[in-house]
Design a protein around this motif. Structure first.
Motif, PDB file in Angstrom:
ATOM      1  N   ALA A 177      -8.421   5.963 -31.560  1.00  0.00           N
ATOM      2  CA  ALA A 177      -7.269   5.157 -31.149  1.00  0.00           C
ATOM      3  C   ALA A 177      -7.117   5.150 -29.632  1.00  0.00           C
ATOM      4  O   ALA A 177      -7.197   6.192 -28.979  1.00  0.00           O
ATOM      5  CB  ALA A 177      -6.005   5.700 -31.805  1.00  0.00           C
ATOM      6  N   GLY A 178      -6.903   3.956 -29.086  1.00  0.00           N
ATOM      7  CA  GLY A 178      -6.666   3.819 -27.655  1.00  0.00           C
ATOM      8  C   GLY A 178      -7.909   3.741 -26.801  1.00  0.00           C
ATOM      9  O   GLY A 178      -7.816   3.551 -25.584  1.00  0.00           O
ATOM     10  N   SER A 179      -9.079   3.867 -27.402  1.00  0.00           N
ATOM     11  CA  SER A 179     -10.320   3.835 -26.625  1.00  0.00           C
ATOM     12  C   SER A 179     -10.779   2.405 -26.383  1.00  0.00           C
ATOM     13  O   SER A 179     -10.324   1.458 -27.037  1.00  0.00           O
ATOM     14  CB  SER A 179     -11.424   4.599 -27.368  1.00  0.00           C
ATOM     15  N   LYS A 180     -11.684   2.254 -25.431  1.00  0.00           N
ATOM     16  CA  LYS A 180     -12.290   0.945 -25.178  1.00  0.00           C
ATOM     17  C   LYS A 180     -12.949   0.415 -26.439  1.00  0.00           C
ATOM     18  O   LYS A 180     -12.844  -0.779 -26.767  1.00  0.00           O
ATOM     19  CB  LYS A 180     -13.329   1.073 -24.062  1.00  0.00           C
ATOM     20  N   GLU A 181     -13.607   1.309 -27.165  1.00  0.00           N
ATOM     21  CA  GLU A 181     -14.306   0.906 -28.380  1.00  0.00           C
ATOM     22  C   GLU A 181     -13.346   0.355 -29.429  1.00  0.00           C
ATOM     23  O   GLU A 181     -13.651  -0.629 -30.114  1.00  0.00           O
ATOM     24  CB  GLU A 181     -15.083   2.099 -28.951  1.00  0.00           C
ATOM     25  N   SER A 182     -12.170   0.980 -29.551  1.00  0.00           N
ATOM     26  CA  SER A 182     -11.207   0.502 -30.548  1.00  0.00           C
ATOM     27  C   SER A 182     -10.649  -0.863 -30.166  1.00  0.00           C
ATOM     28  O   SER A 182     -10.396  -1.707 -31.037  1.00  0.00           O
ATOM     29  CB  SER A 182     -10.072   1.516 -30.720  1.00  0.00           C
ATOM     30  N   ARG A 183     -10.481  -1.103 -28.872  1.00  0.00           N
ATOM     31  CA  ARG A 183      -9.985  -2.418 -28.431  1.00  0.00           C
ATOM     32  C   ARG A 183     -11.016  -3.507 -28.714  1.00  0.00           C
ATOM     33  O   ARG A 183     -10.665  -4.621 -29.126  1.00  0.00           O
ATOM     34  CB  ARG A 183      -9.636  -2.367 -26.940  1.00  0.00           C
ATOM     35  N   ILE A 184     -12.283  -3.195 -28.509  1.00  0.00           N
ATOM     36  CA  ILE A 184     -13.339  -4.167 -28.810  1.00  0.00           C
ATOM     37  C   ILE A 184     -13.388  -4.443 -30.311  1.00  0.00           C
ATOM     38  O   ILE A 184     -13.503  -5.597 -30.745  1.00  0.00           O
ATOM     39  CB  ILE A 184     -14.701  -3.652 -28.300  1.00  0.00           C
ATOM     40  N   ALA A 185     -13.286  -3.388 -31.116  1.00  0.00           N
ATOM     41  CA  ALA A 185     -13.319  -3.551 -32.574  1.00  0.00           C
ATOM     42  C   ALA A 185     -12.151  -4.408 -33.057  1.00  0.00           C
ATOM     43  O   ALA A 185     -12.318  -5.288 -33.911  1.00  0.00           O
ATOM     44  CB  ALA A 185     -13.290  -2.186 -33.250  1.00  0.00           C
ATOM     45  N   ASP A 186     -10.965  -4.182 -32.499  1.00  0.00           N
ATOM     46  CA  ASP A 186      -9.793  -4.976 -32.883  1.00  0.00           C
ATOM     47  C   ASP A 186      -9.977  -6.439 -32.507  1.00  0.00           C
ATOM     48  O   ASP A 186      -9.605  -7.349 -33.262  1.00  0.00           O
ATOM     49  CB  ASP A 186      -8.538  -4.423 -32.209  1.00  0.00           C
ATOM     50  N   SER A 187     -10.558  -6.678 -31.335  1.00  0.00           N
ATOM     51  CA  SER A 187     -10.783  -8.052 -30.885  1.00  0.00           C
ATOM     52  C   SER A 187     -11.755  -8.778 -31.809  1.00  0.00           C
ATOM     53  O   SER A 187     -11.546  -9.946 -32.159  1.00  0.00           O
ATOM     54  CB  SER A 187     -11.324  -8.038 -29.451  1.00  0.00           C
ATOM     55  N   ILE A 188     -12.800  -8.091 -32.238  1.00  0.00           N
ATOM     56  CA  ILE A 188     -13.781  -8.695 -33.146  1.00  0.00           C
ATOM     57  C   ILE A 188     -13.134  -9.012 -34.489  1.00  0.00           C
ATOM     58  O   ILE A 188     -13.347 -10.082 -35.074  1.00  0.00           O
ATOM     59  CB  ILE A 188     -14.984  -7.758 -33.346  1.00  0.00           C
ATOM     60  N   ALA A 189     -12.314  -8.093 -34.983  1.00  0.00           N
ATOM     61  CA  ALA A 189     -11.668  -8.291 -36.286  1.00  0.00           C
ATOM     62  C   ALA A 189     -10.746  -9.502 -36.275  1.00  0.00           C
ATOM     63  O   ALA A 189     -10.592 -10.188 -37.297  1.00  0.00           O
ATOM     64  CB  ALA A 189     -10.891  -7.038 -36.675  1.00  0.00           C
ATOM     65  N   ARG A 190     -10.125  -9.790 -35.120  1.00  0.00           N
ATOM     66  CA  ARG A 190      -9.213 -10.934 -35.013  1.00  0.00           C
ATOM     67  C   ARG A 190      -9.937 -12.234 -34.682  1.00  0.00           C
ATOM     68  O   ARG A 190      -9.337 -13.306 -34.701  1.00  0.00           O
ATOM     69  CB  ARG A 190      -8.161 -10.659 -33.938  1.00  0.00           C
ATOM     70  N   GLY A 191     -11.226 -12.134 -34.369  1.00  0.00           N
ATOM     71  CA  GLY A 191     -11.985 -13.299 -33.941  1.00  0.00           C
ATOM     72  C   GLY A 191     -12.389 -14.209 -35.085  1.00  0.00           C
ATOM     73  O   GLY A 191     -12.136 -13.916 -36.262  1.00  0.00           O
ATOM     74  N   PRO A 192     -13.067 -15.299 -34.779  1.00  0.00           N
ATOM     75  CA  PRO A 192     -13.425 -16.304 -35.786  1.00  0.00           C
ATOM     76  C   PRO A 192     -14.378 -15.801 -36.866  1.00  0.00           C
ATOM     77  O   PRO A 192     -14.390 -16.330 -37.978  1.00  0.00           O
ATOM     78  CB  PRO A 192     -14.072 -17.418 -34.956  1.00  0.00           C
ATOM     79  N   SER A 193     -15.187 -14.784 -36.548  1.00  0.00           N
ATOM     80  CA  SER A 193     -16.135 -14.268 -37.543  1.00  0.00           C
ATOM     81  C   SER A 193     -15.694 -12.927 -38.111  1.00  0.00           C
ATOM     82  O   SER A 193     -16.469 -12.247 -38.780  1.00  0.00           O
ATOM     83  CB  SER A 193     -17.526 -14.128 -36.915  1.00  0.00           C
ATOM     84  N   GLY A 194     -14.437 -12.570 -37.873  1.00  0.00           N
ATOM     85  CA  GLY A 194     -13.948 -11.252 -38.273  1.00  0.00           C
ATOM     86  C   GLY A 194     -14.108 -10.939 -39.746  1.00  0.00           C
ATOM     87  O   GLY A 194     -14.355  -9.792 -40.121  1.00  0.00           O
TER      88      GLY A 194
END
Length: 278
Positions: free
Chosen positions: A172-189
């Motif tokens: 939680a709170g890491s750069k990796e978690s922010r990238i993962a959240d962004s991918i999940a919300r993206g068009p191919s999530g």
């Protein structure tokens, strides 16, 4: 009167020996980590020959000891013996799955598993390689999670072209978690699953006991983690070739899934399930 209300003299006999548990007979299989009780030398079995067992410690030192009962595993006494022939039965892969006799590698699926780096890929191959070939799953590495969005844009995931991604240090709170959240919300999530383990690096997913350690060393944040680990272990770390050699020493201690931490095992199995849904 012969009746002795108190029994025999408690100091008679070898009272020290009687209180000590008998050593458990244990096969001296390669890579088994034991401690030689008299000397305190701890290492992994590298050879059994002519009534002796050779142990290699985390510094690469090799010593030979007589087979027998002067060894400890996690503090419990064991008597090392020449490994017996394994009973015939259904073989298992390194991941613990039942091996499929005579199975050929399946034609590669369109779905893929991506991991962060070469070391992650080599570890996944060593433990899950047989399973992945049967399932037709290809594993590729990203050379860093920062490139994930571009890789996915080029790959174009769909319901039949799923992507599983294994990320280091997904907390939680890491750069990796922010990238993962962004991918999940993206068009191919919906067609991408990003999971991760909490370790700074995949090296830590190998149980420290495989290297004769009680725990992985703590490395100051000001020091590059792999260099700090090598320095603590007394291994060369001047250049990338040294780091690669250190990883091969660690990887060489891995035999099966039992040598890895559960936090990694569950995530890899989750990814395999995700990309093999027909």
């Amino acid at each position: 009167m012969d009746d002795d209300r108190y029994g025999q003299d408690v100091l008679s006999g070898d009272w020290k020996r009687s209180s000590r548990p008998a050593p458990t007979p244990t096969d001296a299989v390669r890579d088994l980590v034991v401690e030689e009780a008299r000397s305190g030398f701890t290492g992994a079995v590298v050879r059994v020959e002519a009534g002796t067992v050779e142990l290699e410690d985390w510094k690469g030192r090799v010593r030979a000891f007589p087979l027998g009962g002067s060894f400890l595993i996690d503090g419990s006494p064991v008597a090392l013996r020449v490994p017996r022939a394994a009973p015939q039965g259904r073989a298992r892969t390194a991941s613990g799955s039942f091996a499929v006799d005579g199975a050929r590698a399946r034609v590669a699926r369109e779905s893929r598993i991506f991991v962060e780096g070469r070391h992650d890929a080599e570890l996944v191959e060593k433990v899950w390689g047989a399973d992945l070939r049967v399932e037709g799953v290809v594993v590729e590495y990203l050379e860093g999670v920062d490139h994930l969005a571009e890789v996915l844009a080029e790959f174009r995931p769909t319901a039949s072209r799923r992507v599983g991604v294994l990320v280091d240090h997904l907390v939680a709170g890491s750069k990796e978690s922010r990238i993962a959240d962004s991918i999940a919300r993206g068009p191919s999530g919906a067609h991408v699953l990003v999971v991760g383990h909490p370790f700074v690096d995949v090296w830590q997913a190998v149980k420290p006991g495989r290297l004769g350690l009680e725990a992985w060393p703590t490395v100051p944040r000001s020091v590059e983690w792999k260099h700090g680990i090598c320095e603590h272990l007394g291994w060369p770390h001047d250049d990338q070739a040294d780091i690669a050699a250190a990883w091969q020493r660690i990887l060489g201690r891995v035999r099966t899934f039992g040598d890895l931490e559960p936090a990694l095992l569950g995530r890899v199995e989750q990814l395999i399930d995700f990309v093999t849904v027909d």
